[in-house]
Design a protein around this motif. Structure first.
Motif, PDB file in Angstrom:
ATOM      1  N   ASP A  37       8.220   3.038   4.046  1.00 63.93           N
ATOM      2  CA  ASP A  37       8.870   2.074   3.181  1.00 63.93           C
ATOM      3  C   ASP A  37       9.214   0.615   4.025  1.00 63.93           C
ATOM      4  O   ASP A  37       9.886   1.039   5.176  1.00 63.93           O
ATOM      5  CB  ASP A  37      10.305   2.521   2.789  1.00 63.93           C
ATOM      6  N   ILE A  38       8.861  -0.291   3.924  1.00 64.61           N
ATOM      7  CA  ILE A  38       8.783  -1.468   4.995  1.00 64.61           C
ATOM      8  C   ILE A  38       9.528  -2.688   4.098  1.00 64.61           C
ATOM      9  O   ILE A  38       9.225  -3.013   3.013  1.00 64.61           O
ATOM     10  CB  ILE A  38       7.411  -1.810   5.239  1.00 64.61           C
ATOM     11  N   VAL A  39      10.198  -3.358   5.077  1.00 60.14           N
ATOM     12  CA  VAL A  39      10.696  -4.773   4.600  1.00 60.14           C
ATOM     13  C   VAL A  39       9.812  -5.864   5.175  1.00 60.14           C
ATOM     14  O   VAL A  39       9.419  -5.928   6.400  1.00 60.14           O
ATOM     15  CB  VAL A  39      12.290  -4.896   5.180  1.00 60.14           C
ATOM     16  N   LEU A  40       9.552  -6.752   4.577  1.00 57.73           N
ATOM     17  CA  LEU A  40       9.000  -7.916   4.822  1.00 57.73           C
ATOM     18  C   LEU A  40       9.778  -9.287   4.326  1.00 57.73           C
ATOM     19  O   LEU A  40      10.339  -9.126   3.104  1.00 57.73           O
ATOM     20  CB  LEU A  40       7.638  -8.259   3.704  1.00 57.73           C
ATOM     21  N   ARG A  41      10.173  -9.828   5.329  1.00 57.65           N
ATOM     22  CA  ARG A  41      11.207 -11.090   5.249  1.00 57.65           C
ATOM     23  C   ARG A  41      10.678 -12.053   5.128  1.00 57.65           C
ATOM     24  O   ARG A  41       9.589 -12.574   5.511  1.00 57.65           O
ATOM     25  CB  ARG A  41      12.326 -10.957   6.672  1.00 57.65           C
ATOM     26  N   ASN A  42      11.503 -13.045   4.427  1.00 56.65           N
ATOM     27  CA  ASN A  42      11.376 -14.475   4.410  1.00 56.65           C
ATOM     28  C   ASN A  42      10.018 -14.877   3.606  1.00 56.65           C
ATOM     29  O   ASN A  42       9.179 -15.445   4.248  1.00 56.65           O
ATOM     30  CB  ASN A  42      11.288 -15.197   5.693  1.00 56.65           C
ATOM     31  N   VAL A  43       9.872 -14.144   2.560  1.00 57.52           N
ATOM     32  CA  VAL A  43       8.354 -14.490   1.882  1.00 57.52           C
ATOM     33  C   VAL A  43       8.422 -15.879   1.531  1.00 57.52           C
ATOM     34  O   VAL A  43       9.178 -16.164   0.806  1.00 57.52           O
ATOM     35  CB  VAL A  43       8.472 -13.108   0.366  1.00 57.52           C
ATOM     36  N   CYS A  44       7.051 -16.208   1.681  1.00 56.76           N
ATOM     37  CA  CYS A  44       6.878 -17.683   1.238  1.00 56.76           C
ATOM     38  C   CYS A  44       5.218 -17.832   0.827  1.00 56.76           C
ATOM     39  O   CYS A  44       4.366 -17.210   1.420  1.00 56.76           O
ATOM     40  CB  CYS A  44       6.917 -18.864   2.544  1.00 56.76           C
ATOM     41  N   LEU A  45       5.356 -18.836  -0.068  1.00 59.07           N
ATOM     42  CA  LEU A  45       3.800 -19.056  -0.653  1.00 59.07           C
ATOM     43  C   LEU A  45       3.674 -20.398  -0.102  1.00 59.07           C
ATOM     44  O   LEU A  45       4.256 -21.149   0.526  1.00 59.07           O
ATOM     45  CB  LEU A  45       3.769 -19.112  -2.122  1.00 59.07           C
ATOM     46  N   PRO A  46       2.406 -20.682   0.033  1.00 58.73           N
ATOM     47  CA  PRO A  46       1.739 -21.844   0.430  1.00 58.73           C
ATOM     48  C   PRO A  46       2.753 -23.170  -0.157  1.00 58.73           C
ATOM     49  O   PRO A  46       2.837 -23.020  -1.468  1.00 58.73           O
ATOM     50  CB  PRO A  46       0.228 -22.205   0.126  1.00 58.73           C
ATOM     51  N   GLU A  47       2.725 -24.185   0.661  1.00 64.40           N
ATOM     52  CA  GLU A  47       3.643 -25.106   0.262  1.00 64.40           C
ATOM     53  C   GLU A  47       3.163 -25.666  -0.984  1.00 64.40           C
ATOM     54  O   GLU A  47       3.841 -26.222  -2.030  1.00 64.40           O
ATOM     55  CB  GLU A  47       3.842 -26.343   1.300  1.00 64.40           C
ATOM     56  N   SER A  48       1.709 -25.866  -1.345  1.00 62.85           N
ATOM     57  CA  SER A  48       1.201 -26.498  -2.377  1.00 62.85           C
ATOM     58  C   SER A  48       1.649 -25.898  -3.720  1.00 62.85           C
ATOM     59  O   SER A  48       1.637 -26.055  -4.783  1.00 62.85           O
ATOM     60  CB  SER A  48      -0.187 -26.533  -2.100  1.00 62.85           C
ATOM     61  N   THR A  49       1.552 -24.471  -3.453  1.00 58.96           N
ATOM     62  CA  THR A  49       1.923 -23.704  -4.599  1.00 58.96           C
ATOM     63  C   THR A  49       3.476 -23.817  -5.248  1.00 58.96           C
ATOM     64  O   THR A  49       3.574 -23.735  -6.622  1.00 58.96           O
ATOM     65  CB  THR A  49       1.903 -22.227  -4.560  1.00 58.96           C
ATOM     66  N   ILE A 104       8.258  -2.544   0.163  1.00 56.73           N
ATOM     67  CA  ILE A 104       7.504  -2.027  -0.537  1.00 56.73           C
ATOM     68  C   ILE A 104       7.099  -0.580   0.149  1.00 56.73           C
ATOM     69  O   ILE A 104       7.432  -0.460   1.327  1.00 56.73           O
ATOM     70  CB  ILE A 104       5.934  -2.876  -0.018  1.00 56.73           C
ATOM     71  N   GLY A 105       7.003   0.334  -0.758  1.00 53.20           N
ATOM     72  CA  GLY A 105       6.785   1.706  -0.385  1.00 53.20           C
ATOM     73  C   GLY A 105       5.384   2.180  -0.852  1.00 53.20           C
ATOM     74  O   GLY A 105       4.849   1.880  -1.983  1.00 53.20           O
ATOM     75  N   PHE A 106       4.757   3.043   0.035  1.00 54.89           N
ATOM     76  CA  PHE A 106       3.593   3.560  -0.326  1.00 54.89           C
ATOM     77  C   PHE A 106       3.147   4.838   0.499  1.00 54.89           C
ATOM     78  O   PHE A 106       3.953   4.832   1.642  1.00 54.89           O
ATOM     79  CB  PHE A 106       2.352   2.584  -0.139  1.00 54.89           C
ATOM     80  N   THR A 107       2.218   5.611   0.537  1.00 56.83           N
ATOM     81  CA  THR A 107       2.073   6.782   0.998  1.00 56.83           C
ATOM     82  C   THR A 107       0.566   6.686   1.397  1.00 56.83           C
ATOM     83  O   THR A 107      -0.429   6.317   0.547  1.00 56.83           O
ATOM     84  CB  THR A 107       2.136   7.988   0.007  1.00 56.83           C
ATOM     85  N   LEU A 108       0.216   7.127   2.647  1.00 53.21           N
ATOM     86  CA  LEU A 108      -1.085   6.971   3.401  1.00 53.21           C
ATOM     87  C   LEU A 108      -1.520   8.271   3.746  1.00 53.21           C
ATOM     88  O   LEU A 108      -0.536   9.063   4.172  1.00 53.21           O
ATOM     89  CB  LEU A 108      -1.170   5.945   4.428  1.00 53.21           C
ATOM     90  N   PRO A 109      -2.727   8.569   3.808  1.00 50.87           N
ATOM     91  CA  PRO A 109      -3.269   9.803   4.748  1.00 50.87           C
ATOM     92  C   PRO A 109      -3.129   9.853   6.060  1.00 50.87           C
ATOM     93  O   PRO A 109      -2.787   8.480   6.625  1.00 50.87           O
ATOM     94  CB  PRO A 109      -4.585   9.905   4.267  1.00 50.87           C
ATOM     95  N   PRO A 110      -3.290  10.702   6.939  1.00 53.98           N
ATOM     96  CA  PRO A 110      -3.258  10.639   8.503  1.00 53.98           C
ATOM     97  C   PRO A 110      -4.274   9.797   8.869  1.00 53.98           C
ATOM     98  O   PRO A 110      -5.427   9.775   8.357  1.00 53.98           O
ATOM     99  CB  PRO A 110      -3.551  12.108   8.807  1.00 53.98           C
ATOM    100  N   SER A 111      -3.581   9.153  10.018  1.00 53.03           N
ATOM    101  CA  SER A 111      -4.529   8.236  10.853  1.00 53.03           C
ATOM    102  C   SER A 111      -4.925   6.957  10.182  1.00 53.03           C
ATOM    103  O   SER A 111      -5.534   5.923  10.663  1.00 53.03           O
ATOM    104  CB  SER A 111      -6.030   8.886  11.149  1.00 53.03           C
ATOM    105  N   ALA A 112      -4.351   6.550   8.794  1.00 57.07           N
ATOM    106  CA  ALA A 112      -4.298   5.314   8.279  1.00 57.07           C
ATOM    107  C   ALA A 112      -3.398   4.503   8.945  1.00 57.07           C
ATOM    108  O   ALA A 112      -2.153   4.922   9.248  1.00 57.07           O
ATOM    109  CB  ALA A 112      -4.245   5.384   6.753  1.00 57.07           C
ATOM    110  N   TYR A 113      -3.531   3.263   8.911  1.00 61.85           N
ATOM    111  CA  TYR A 113      -2.497   2.413   9.518  1.00 61.85           C
ATOM    112  C   TYR A 113      -1.942   1.370   8.482  1.00 61.85           C
ATOM    113  O   TYR A 113      -2.383   0.759   7.789  1.00 61.85           O
ATOM    114  CB  TYR A 113      -3.079   1.238  10.668  1.00 61.85           C
ATOM    115  N   ALA A 114      -0.413   1.594   8.664  1.00 66.15           N
ATOM    116  CA  ALA A 114       0.355   0.851   7.695  1.00 66.15           C
ATOM    117  C   ALA A 114       0.186  -0.563   7.936  1.00 66.15           C
ATOM    118  O   ALA A 114       0.180  -1.443   6.882  1.00 66.15           O
ATOM    119  CB  ALA A 114       1.775   1.281   7.709  1.00 66.15           C
TER     120      ALA A 114
END
Length: 771
Positions: free
Chosen positions: A377-389, A728-738
């Protein structure tokens, strides 16, 4: 916007599984706070490790047992305190000025047979003490011992968990647990007292220590509460004496305590060492650590990130739940000035935290690889889109556009998955561990040591100066004079060894070896621990795998299998309780044929690529020949993996899935004001019912057909919350990198160099060079 960076490219991370035409990606800050990254281990049975309570969940029966005996023990204590003579109070004087005998029964006191009397052993002990400390002090000490001995006798000499639970813990009522003899200047007298306490007469009842020339005598029940317990024990007989009073492990109880370990801002290896120290694992206990190498007898299935809040299942050999809980959870229970919620609810949290809960007793310990995966379970802060969008859009329109983009990215992430790259962590802090691996395969140990020791970017000035000193060790030496060269290296190595940081283990091993055997670089490299030496070879395997994966995706796409691909058809490690990450043992692959392609029996998620080694098969398409090309670029061949000069190292190889699809993906979009405020709760925050101060504007239950009513309402109700965050939350198998999974989600690099340039407010990527 530049979607690749040179750091990732240098370790073979070159492609994305999804097309840029599906969604353009977005910028966001990852791991601005370590508590923005939650990891919950998933056990082999699918159970998610979560800390839900700090209490002893096994305590129902134990508490019943405890309450049954508390009244009994309490009455015994009261009885003892009433009838054991007070060693400090003055005795009443008789007519002839003699002191009354404390053992005489007063005429007005009932001669109750239940009254606990001083035994003959105690009387003999008192007589031995009197010549050394005087009558008053001897009676005081024996009175204290008698009180606690009667309590122990009431439990039939069994120092078990139920009894320990009713004794005052360390720091509570300590004055009743010991008796302090008066100041004794004569060292020989103090020595005689200690020898007496260690004698057969005393050793079953008492232990002693000295503080400021005052000897203290403790009842054996409180041996482990002594301030210097275990620090100065050297006498074998004294050590063996504890066998008489050691708590017996119940025969019907499994040997291992299993529990959930929650930690913040500390790595698993450090936690393992700290727990071994805190719960006082004996050398015998440490032998029962399984095959994971988890230091100090702590069994665990996998290493978890340091800069994160993580939970995982652990085991300890023959330790009770209360022993472990009382030590590791004590700050929450006893320290009013601590932050019980941890760093998750503070913008300034940076201290390491350990907590435990959810106890059970099991027959087997946990070993490396015994997990199904990890829930992130991970926080991504200050989400921004390209200025043109978002150019010329109102605030409400901007939020709606961001929300739509995040949903589209999340859907693509679920359906396509990501290229299962080895993340940047695999290549070390300075991204050069694979270069050391190349040098080892070439047998160039001097080069390997040079890469480890050379000056690195972004280190402290003191460390840079130390590395420069090493690099210049031959600056004033005639390189044709071998003896002068050795002398210069030996002298420099001795100086540098004292100046290296405490965590620079590889560097310290190298210079320590060269200070004794200058110019012997093979020996110096061999002085590094085996696990670390293996890491360098694994890093090169990972580099080659990343390069091959990028080639396969660029050449064959990420949607379907093709002729010549390899698929895994057997993995006995999984069927026997492992997770398929333990090497080649029990694995079998097959080549995809045209018939397989036409039948549709295999999907892209079944395709594996080999981690290069001596016992693997290569794909028969052009990906197989690409492996040879990468080796040739580094001036290596497959035979170099068979002839490693280090006999302790072997590189057989392995297979790794090309594409990984996350499970149970969910998202929440948050509006918030403070750039560093918490956006979700850690386990510890949930335990303490901490609150959050942010607005949820787009829960994952909202579909594409929903209107933006909820969003508009949230915006109007909190017009000052201008920052957008994605949880965002997700589950990964062992040895996979978040981090690699998030790279695919955002279509942005996740290297620390890229992340360090992002902003927590305003335009997230304004510092980046546009391309």
């Amino acid at each position: 916007m530049q979607q690749f960076d040179s750091v990732e490219s240098a370790v073979g991370i070159l492609s994305y599984a999804s097309s840029v035409t599906v969604h353009p990606g977005f910028a966001a800050v990852l791991k601005a706070r370590y508590s923005d990254f939650l990891v919950h281990e998933v056990g082999l049975d699918g159970t998610v490790a979560r800390l839900e309570s700090l209490e002893n969940n096994l305590g129902l029966d134990q508490e019943t047992l405890k309450s049954t005996h508390e009244d009994e023990v309490g009455s015994i204590i009261s009885s003892c305190e009433e009838h054991v003579p007070d060693p400090i109070a003055k005795r009443p004087k008789l007519a002839d000025n003699t002191t009354s005998n404390p053992n005489d029964t007063a005429a007005d006191e009932p001669n109750d047979s239940s009254v606990v009397c001083v035994t003959s052993s105690m009387e003999e002990m008192e007589s031995k003490l009197i010549p050394l400390v005087g009558e008053l002090a001897a009676k005081g000490a024996i009175g204290m011992l008698t009180k606690w001995e009667n309590i122990r006798k009431s439990r039939q000499d069994d120092i078990n968990e139920a009894m320990i639970s009713v004794l005052p813990p360390k720091g509570t009522d300590d004055e009743s647990k010991c008796y302090v003899f008066p100041l004794i200047e004569d060292k020989q007298v103090r020595k005689s007292i200690h020898e007496l306490i260690k004698s057969d007469l005393f050793k079953s009842f008492a232990v002693a220590d000295t503080i400021d020339r005052c000897v203290r005598i403790w009842h054996i029940l409180f041996e482990t509460q002594m301030p210097n317990y275990g620090k100065f024990i050297r006498d074998e007989k004294y050590m063996n004496r504890s066998k008489e009073t050691k708590m017996q492990w119940p025969g019907n109880r499994p040997n291992y305590l299993r529990f959930v370990l929650y930690k913040e801002n500390v790595d698993t290896a450090t936690v393992a060492k700290d727990i071994a120290k805190l719960v006082r694992l004996s050398p015998k206990d440490k032998k029962h650590k399984g095959s994971n190498g988890g230091g100090g007898g702590l069994g665990y299935a996998g290493m978890k990130d340091k800069r994160a809040c993580t939970t995982q299942f652990c085991t300890l050999y023959r330790k009770t739940a209360e022993e472990v809980r009382m030590v590791l959870n004590r700050e929450d229970e006893r320290n009013e000035n601590s932050r019980p919620q941890g760093g998750g609810n503070s913008k300034h949290g940076g201290s390491a935290i350990m907590r435990v809960g959810h106890f059970s007793y099991v027959d087997k310990d946990i070993r490396l690889g015994q997990l199904k995966g990890n829930r992130f379970d991970i926080v991504l802060r200050n989400v921004c889109l390209p200025e043109s969008t978002c150019q010329n859009l109102s605030r409400e329109q901007r939020l709606s556009t961001i929300t739509a983009t995040l949903r589209k990215a999340s859907d693509c992430f679920k359906q396509t998955g990501f290229i299962n790259y080895f993340g940047m962590q695999r290549f070390g802090k300075f991204h050069d561990t694979h270069l050391v691996g190349i040098a080892i395969l070439k047998g160039d140990y001097e080069k390997a040591c040079e890469i480890i020791m050379r000056v690195k970017d972004c280190e402290m000035e003191r460390t840079v100066a130390t590395r420069e000193k090493w690099a210049n060790r031959f600056s004033d030496v005639d390189m044709n004079d071998e003896q002068s060269v050795k002398d210069a290296e030996m002298k420099c190595a001795k100086v540098v060894a004292r100046q290296l940081g405490r965590f620079m283990n590889c560097e310290t091993s190298i210079v320590s070896s060269l200070s004794r055997n200058p110019r012997d670089y093979k020996r110096a490299f061999g002085s590094i621990s085996k696990n670390m030496r293996s890491m360098f070879l694994h890093a090169y395997q990972s580099y080659v795998w990343n390069r091959a994966a990028s080639h396969r995706i660029d050449d064959g796409g990420s949607k379907a299998v093709r002729v010549g691909d390899l698929v895994l058809i057997e993995d006995k490690g999984i069927s026997e309780g492992g997770n398929g990450t333990s090497g080649l043992k029990g694995k079998a692959v097959k080549q995809i044929t045209q018939e397989d392609v036409e039948s549709g029996n295999y999907q892209i998620t079944d395709v594996v690529l080999p981690m290069i080694g001596t016992r693997i098969d290569f794909p028969t398409d052009n990906t197989g020949s690409f492996y040879q090309k990468v080796l040739a670029e580094d001036k290596l061949t497959i035979k170099d993996f068979e002839n490693i000069g280090d006999r302790e190292l072997a590189v057989g190889g392995d297979y790794r899935k090309l594409i990984c699809k996350p499970l149970d993906v969910d998202i929440e979009i948050k509006l918030y004001k403070d750039p560093l405020q918490p956006l979700f709760k850690t386990d510890l925050m949930n335990v303490h019912n901490a609150s959050l101060d942010c607005v949820d504007i787009a829960p994952d239950t909202k579909t594409d057909t929903d209107t933006d009513t909820d969003t508009d309402t949230a915006v109007k109700s909190d017009s000052e919350s201008n920052l957008v965050g994605l949880v965002i939350g997700f589950t990964l198998p062992p040895s996979a990198y978040a981090t690699i999974a998030l790279r695919e989600l955002m279509r942005r690099p996740t290297s620390s160099q890229y992340q360090s340039e992002l902003n927590l407010e305003g335009d997230c990527e304004s510092n980046m060079i546009q391309s």
